[in-house]
Every structure is written in C-alpha cells, then in structure tokens.
Design a protein around this motif. Sequence first.
Motif, PDB file in Angstrom:
ATOM      1  N   LEU A  61       0.890 -11.881  80.171  1.00  0.00           N
ATOM      2  CA  LEU A  61       0.668 -10.542  79.636  1.00  0.00           C
ATOM      3  C   LEU A  61       1.906 -10.021  78.918  1.00  0.00           C
ATOM      4  CD1 LEU A  61      -1.153  -8.800  82.611  1.00  0.00           C
ATOM      5  CD2 LEU A  61      -2.165  -9.736  80.531  1.00  0.00           C
ATOM      6  N   ASP A  62       1.672  -9.192  77.908  1.00  0.00           N
ATOM      7  CA  ASP A  62       2.801  -8.534  77.259  1.00  0.00           C
ATOM      8  C   ASP A  62       3.144  -7.259  78.027  1.00  0.00           C
ATOM      9  OD1 ASP A  62       0.801  -6.753  76.579  1.00  0.00           O
ATOM     10  OD2 ASP A  62       0.905  -7.127  74.427  1.00  0.00           O
ATOM     11  N   GLU A  63       4.209  -6.576  77.599  1.00  0.00           N
ATOM     12  CA  GLU A  63       4.711  -5.421  78.337  1.00  0.00           C
ATOM     13  C   GLU A  63       3.691  -4.284  78.409  1.00  0.00           C
ATOM     14  OE1 GLU A  63       8.432  -2.278  78.288  1.00  0.00           O
ATOM     15  OE2 GLU A  63       8.436  -3.964  76.907  1.00  0.00           O
ATOM     16  N   VAL A  64       2.962  -4.054  77.330  1.00  0.00           N
ATOM     17  CA  VAL A  64       1.987  -2.969  77.310  1.00  0.00           C
ATOM     18  C   VAL A  64       0.855  -3.247  78.291  1.00  0.00           C
ATOM     19  CG1 VAL A  64       0.330  -1.739  75.856  1.00  0.00           C
ATOM     20  CG2 VAL A  64       2.563  -2.367  74.935  1.00  0.00           C
ATOM     21  N   ALA A  65       0.357  -4.479  78.318  1.00  0.00           N
ATOM     22  CA  ALA A  65      -0.716  -4.825  79.249  1.00  0.00           C
ATOM     23  C   ALA A  65      -0.229  -4.742  80.694  1.00  0.00           C
ATOM     24  CB  ALA A  65      -1.238  -6.222  78.944  1.00  0.00           C
ATOM     25  N   ARG A  66       1.009  -5.171  80.936  1.00  0.00           N
ATOM     26  CA  ARG A  66       1.558  -5.071  82.286  1.00  0.00           C
ATOM     27  C   ARG A  66       1.653  -3.615  82.722  1.00  0.00           C
ATOM     28  NH1 ARG A  66       6.523  -9.418  82.838  1.00  0.00           N
ATOM     29  NH2 ARG A  66       5.260 -11.274  82.472  1.00  0.00           N
ATOM     30  N   ASP A  67       2.148  -2.765  81.825  1.00  0.00           N
ATOM     31  CA  ASP A  67       2.281  -1.347  82.156  1.00  0.00           C
ATOM     32  C   ASP A  67       0.912  -0.725  82.427  1.00  0.00           C
ATOM     33  OD1 ASP A  67       3.942   0.938  82.569  1.00  0.00           O
ATOM     34  OD2 ASP A  67       3.146   1.739  80.678  1.00  0.00           O
ATOM     35  N   ALA A  68      -0.085  -1.123  81.650  1.00  0.00           N
ATOM     36  CA  ALA A  68      -1.438  -0.604  81.870  1.00  0.00           C
ATOM     37  C   ALA A  68      -1.949  -0.992  83.254  1.00  0.00           C
ATOM     38  CB  ALA A  68      -2.387  -1.127  80.793  1.00  0.00           C
ATOM     39  N   HIS A  69      -1.709  -2.233  83.647  1.00  0.00           N
ATOM     40  CA  HIS A  69      -2.171  -2.675  84.962  1.00  0.00           C
ATOM     41  C   HIS A  69      -1.396  -2.005  86.082  1.00  0.00           C
ATOM     42  CE1 HIS A  69      -5.208  -5.614  83.982  1.00  0.00           C
ATOM     43  NE2 HIS A  69      -4.444  -6.000  82.970  1.00  0.00           N
ATOM     44  N   LYS A  70      -0.084  -1.857  85.920  1.00  0.00           N
ATOM     45  CA  LYS A  70       0.698  -1.182  86.962  1.00  0.00           C
ATOM     46  C   LYS A  70       0.246   0.264  87.123  1.00  0.00           C
ATOM     47  CE  LYS A  70       4.661  -2.578  85.214  1.00  0.00           C
ATOM     48  NZ  LYS A  70       6.095  -2.764  84.973  1.00  0.00           N
ATOM     49  N   THR A  71       0.008   0.942  86.013  1.00  0.00           N
ATOM     50  CA  THR A  71      -0.453   2.324  86.084  1.00  0.00           C
ATOM     51  C   THR A  71      -1.827   2.404  86.741  1.00  0.00           C
ATOM     52  OG1 THR A  71       0.795   2.871  84.096  1.00  0.00           O
ATOM     53  CG2 THR A  71      -0.975   4.374  84.710  1.00  0.00           C
ATOM     54  N   ALA A  72      -2.725   1.501  86.350  1.00  0.00           N
ATOM     55  CA  ALA A  72      -4.067   1.505  86.934  1.00  0.00           C
ATOM     56  C   ALA A  72      -4.014   1.216  88.434  1.00  0.00           C
ATOM     57  CB  ALA A  72      -4.943   0.477  86.224  1.00  0.00           C
ATOM     58  N   TRP A  73      -3.175   0.257  88.840  1.00  0.00           N
ATOM     59  CA  TRP A  73      -3.075  -0.048  90.259  1.00  0.00           C
ATOM     60  C   TRP A  73      -2.484   1.123  91.030  1.00  0.00           C
ATOM     61  CZ3 TRP A  73      -5.312  -3.145  93.418  1.00  0.00           C
ATOM     62  CH2 TRP A  73      -5.819  -4.348  92.964  1.00  0.00           C
ATOM     63  N   TYR A  74      -1.451   1.728  90.464  1.00  0.00           N
ATOM     64  CA  TYR A  74      -0.821   2.846  91.169  1.00  0.00           C
ATOM     65  C   TYR A  74      -1.799   3.994  91.346  1.00  0.00           C
ATOM     66  CZ  TYR A  74       2.066   6.814  92.268  1.00  0.00           C
ATOM     67  OH  TYR A  74       2.572   7.921  92.865  1.00  0.00           O
ATOM     68  N   TRP A  75      -2.350   4.460  90.240  1.00  0.00           N
ATOM     69  CA  TRP A  75      -3.240   5.618  90.323  1.00  0.00           C
ATOM     70  C   TRP A  75      -4.565   5.262  90.951  1.00  0.00           C
ATOM     71  CZ3 TRP A  75      -1.232  10.100  90.333  1.00  0.00           C
ATOM     72  CH2 TRP A  75      -0.048  10.329  89.644  1.00  0.00           C
ATOM     73  N   GLY A  76      -5.105   4.105  90.648  1.00  0.00           N
ATOM     74  CA  GLY A  76      -6.373   3.703  91.240  1.00  0.00           C
ATOM     75  C   GLY A  76      -6.266   3.521  92.743  1.00  0.00           C
ATOM     76  N   ALA A  77      -5.216   2.819  93.186  1.00  0.00           N
ATOM     77  CA  ALA A  77      -5.030   2.607  94.621  1.00  0.00           C
ATOM     78  C   ALA A  77      -4.719   3.916  95.330  1.00  0.00           C
ATOM     79  CB  ALA A  77      -3.918   1.595  94.876  1.00  0.00           C
ATOM     80  N   SER A  78      -3.918   4.756  94.688  1.00  0.00           N
ATOM     81  CA  SER A  78      -3.582   6.039  95.311  1.00  0.00           C
ATOM     82  C   SER A  78      -4.817   6.917  95.471  1.00  0.00           C
ATOM     83  CB  SER A  78      -2.534   6.784  94.477  1.00  0.00           C
ATOM     84  OG  SER A  78      -1.339   6.058  94.432  1.00  0.00           O
ATOM     85  N   LEU A  79      -5.600   7.034  94.415  1.00  0.00           N
ATOM     86  CA  LEU A  79      -6.811   7.857  94.503  1.00  0.00           C
ATOM     87  C   LEU A  79      -7.834   7.232  95.449  1.00  0.00           C
ATOM     88  CD1 LEU A  79      -7.193   8.956  90.784  1.00  0.00           C
ATOM     89  CD2 LEU A  79      -6.453  10.347  92.722  1.00  0.00           C
ATOM     90  N   GLY A  80      -7.984   5.914  95.394  1.00  0.00           N
ATOM     91  CA  GLY A  80      -8.901   5.247  96.309  1.00  0.00           C
ATOM     92  C   GLY A  80      -8.482   5.415  97.755  1.00  0.00           C
ATOM     93  N   MET A  81      -7.176   5.332  98.006  1.00  0.00           N
ATOM     94  CA  MET A  81      -6.668   5.513  99.355  1.00  0.00           C
ATOM     95  C   MET A  81      -6.929   6.947  99.819  1.00  0.00           C
ATOM     96  SD  MET A  81      -2.895   4.644 100.878  1.00  0.00           S
ATOM     97  CE  MET A  81      -2.115   5.388  99.478  1.00  0.00           C
ATOM     98  N   PHE A  82      -6.743   7.898  98.925  1.00  0.00           N
ATOM     99  CA  PHE A  82      -6.987   9.298  99.266  1.00  0.00           C
ATOM    100  C   PHE A  82      -8.456   9.535  99.609  1.00  0.00           C
ATOM    101  CE2 PHE A  82      -8.170  13.610  97.896  1.00  0.00           C
ATOM    102  CZ  PHE A  82      -7.417  14.332  98.804  1.00  0.00           C
ATOM    103  N   VAL A  83      -9.349   8.991  98.798  1.00  0.00           N
ATOM    104  CA  VAL A  83     -10.785   9.138  99.067  1.00  0.00           C
ATOM    105  C   VAL A  83     -11.132   8.491 100.410  1.00  0.00           C
ATOM    106  CG1 VAL A  83     -13.087   8.415  98.296  1.00  0.00           C
ATOM    107  CG2 VAL A  83     -11.454   9.349  96.652  1.00  0.00           C
TER     108      VAL A  83
END
Length: 140
Positions: A61-83
Amino acid sequence: MFLTSSFRRSVIPFTAVAVGLVFGLATRRFVDPDQPLQFALWFSVPVVLALVASIMWWRLLDEVARDAHKTAWYWGASLGMFVGLVGLILLERTEGGLITAGLNGGTTPEAFVALGAILVISAQLVGYLLVWVGWWISKR
C-alpha cells in the motif's frame, strides 16, 4: 503484464488466507479439540498465514491508502467498541446482571456471550494501548 502491483495487492493476501482456510478444513478431522496444545498448533497455521498476508498487503500500500486504513480502524474500532459497551451496559441492566453472573461463574449461554463481549472490548483496549505506547517510544 499479468503480475501488476494492483493484481498482487488484491490476489496475494487472499491467496494466503485461502491456503490457511483450505489447510484448516482439510486437516480438521485429524485434530482432537480436547487436546489444547494440538488444537492451538493446528489453529495457529491459518492465523500465521493471515498475518503474513496482512503484512505483505500492508507493504504494497502507498501512504494514502495506509492512512485511510489506519483512520478507518481507529474510528471504526472505537465507535464499534463504544456501541458494544453501551449494549453490554443495557444488557446488564435489563437482563438481571448477566455480566455479573458470568464473572461469578454463571454458565448460561447469555453469560458466556456477555463475557465474550467483555473479552473482545478488553483486547481492543489493551491492543490500542500497547500500540500507542510503542508508537511514542519509537518516536523518541
């Protein structure tokens, strides 16, 4: 060319996961689930293959794709954990203390589900904390 980088990005990781799944399905009749060490060793093969596939995929992956995945994992996991946490709190309040019953040795399926959810949320929190601390240590 047939093996372009986009082809490798999409096929190599899925191939490794597929090999792990085929291995697991093909060998499951030879493994006794009542033997913890044997079962753990058998189960570790597909897990290791999936980990290797993830690392290979991440390196492509390039840097932009990596950043997209890190952001998705952070926010997705955080919101999923909260729910999940809100669901556990509601379950504890409305179902007569399933979590408390599970922690005190309850053996109902509901108590096991509640304990499993606690385990998943705890693992996410511990994993996040370890990676966060490691990231800061590596930047010093």
